[in-house]
Motif scaffolding. Structure first.
Motif, PDB file in Angstrom:
ATOM      1  N   ASP A   1       7.318  -8.353   6.000  1.00 37.54           N
ATOM      2  CA  ASP A   1       6.836  -7.297   5.106  1.00 37.54           C
ATOM      3  C   ASP A   1       7.749  -7.247   3.888  1.00 37.54           C
ATOM      4  OD1 ASP A   1       6.059  -5.052   3.750  1.00 37.54           O
ATOM      5  OD2 ASP A   1       6.192  -3.682   5.446  1.00 37.54           O
TER       6      ASP A   1
ATOM      7  N   THR B   1       5.513  -0.327   7.407  1.00 41.59           N
ATOM      8  CA  THR B   1       4.284   0.250   7.983  1.00 41.59           C
ATOM      9  C   THR B   1       3.252  -0.817   8.325  1.00 41.59           C
ATOM     10  OG1 THR B   1       3.519   0.656   5.710  1.00 41.59           O
ATOM     11  CG2 THR B   1       4.557   2.499   6.866  1.00 41.59           C
ATOM     12  N   SER B   2       3.236  -1.914   7.595  1.00 35.29           N
ATOM     13  CA  SER B   2       2.259  -2.973   7.862  1.00 35.29           C
ATOM     14  C   SER B   2       2.561  -3.732   9.151  1.00 35.29           C
ATOM     15  CB  SER B   2       2.225  -3.955   6.692  1.00 35.29           C
ATOM     16  OG  SER B   2       3.438  -4.686   6.601  1.00 35.29           O
TER      17      SER B   2
ATOM     18  N   LYS C   1       0.785  -3.085  13.660  1.00 36.56           N
ATOM     19  CA  LYS C   1      -0.235  -3.753  14.464  1.00 36.56           C
ATOM     20  C   LYS C   1       0.185  -5.148  14.927  1.00 36.56           C
ATOM     21  CE  LYS C   1      -4.143  -1.347  12.293  1.00 36.56           C
ATOM     22  NZ  LYS C   1      -5.430  -1.493  11.548  1.00 36.56           N
TER      23      LYS C   1
END
Length: 285
Positions: free
Chosen positions: A234, A240-241, A244
């Motif tokens: 990131d 935050t990405s 997942k």
């Protein structure tokens, strides 16, 4: 094509830096080049090996250009030659030397280098800037562990905050699973007024710093977590990405906020112990 040709091609293509290749083969650059050049070698990978060898040798002899808070710098992994503003570089050197003067032997492991001029650092072992690197979870785990310990030592033993923990100022030492921290441009006594920050990484700083301009442990800890997200892929550093795609509790740690470096380090080590095996995995870089 002989077996010797194939083995030499394999060695060149698998090499990550020229110095290791030269030590492994015991051959000069010219001899290695002759052995893999497509004019002499019929292996279909000869051109790729030649190109890789030339790039490794260029990097070893001349260095590669990066940019930090003073401007451009060259490094080949064994030295850094700063080419930016001399006054800014001199300020960083004074800050680093003041920190090192009062450092314990354990703390000095995070500054494994010496200045041999006003603009040149010499590393005791090969060190690679974090710029543009993406690492596996296992390797990011230990990089953050080293960085958090660096912060704890810096805050507890010197009463200062680094305030510039960015990918250009932190280097990996692959052979020892260590790190080298440089770039002491913004180092400030804890709770004192901050006069400069890294403009290129302004978005990495906690909003509280931009509001009250006070050096705190929290600033360094937040930037360490940004580096963790950066190394996992990131590039924003926000993390935050990664929710997942990566380990949930590790990402939760990156997104949390801490004000005390010792407490943060202990919390991080407990999280690693709960979720990851303790093992040494060689970093081939």
């Amino acid at each position: 094509m002989t077996d010797d040709d194939s083995r030499m091609i394999d060695q060149v293509l698998q090499a990550t830096h020229y110095n290791a290749l030269a030590a492994r083969t015991g051959m000069s650059f010219r001899d290695i080049l002759k052995a893999v050049h497509p004019d002499k070698c019929k292996d279909p990978r000869a051109q790729d090996a030649t190109n890789h060898l030339l790039e490794m040798f260029r990097h070893f002899t001349s260095g590669t250009t990066f940019t930090d808070d003073s401007g451009n710098f060259l490094t080949n992994g064994y030295w850094i030659l700063y080419q930016g503003d001399p006054q800014i570089i001199a300020h960083a050197m004074r800050n680093q030397q003041e920190v090192a003067a009062s450092a314990t032997e354990h703390f000095k492991r995070y500054m494994p280098y010496g200045w041999n001029s006003d603009s040149r650092l010499l590393f005791f072992q090969r060190a690679i800037p974090l710029v543009n690197l993406t690492l596996s979870q296992d390797h990011v785990n230990w990089v953050l562990s080293r960085l958090l310990e660096f912060c704890m030592q810096l805050h507890r033993h010197t009463g200062r905050a680094h305030l510039g923990l960015t990918p250009a100022h932190v280097m990996l030492v692959p052979e020892t699973h260590g790190i080298a921290v440089a770039g002491f441009y913004h180092t400030t006594k804890l709770n004192a007024r901050v006069s400069t920050i890294s403009a290129a990484y302004r978005h990495w700083y906690p909003s509280q710093l931009l509001t009250d301009k006070k050096a705190t442990e929290n600033v360094d800890l937040e930037m360490v977590k940004r580096i963790g997200a950066y190394l996992l892929g990131d590039r924003s550093g926000l993390g935050t990405s990664l929710r997942k795609t990566h380990h949930a509790e590790f990402v939760d740690f990156l997104l949390s906020s801490d004000d005390d470096s010792l407490t943060c380090y202990e919390k991080y080590r407990e999280m690693l112990d709960r979720n990851f095996p303790s093992q040494f995995i060689h970093l081939n870089i």
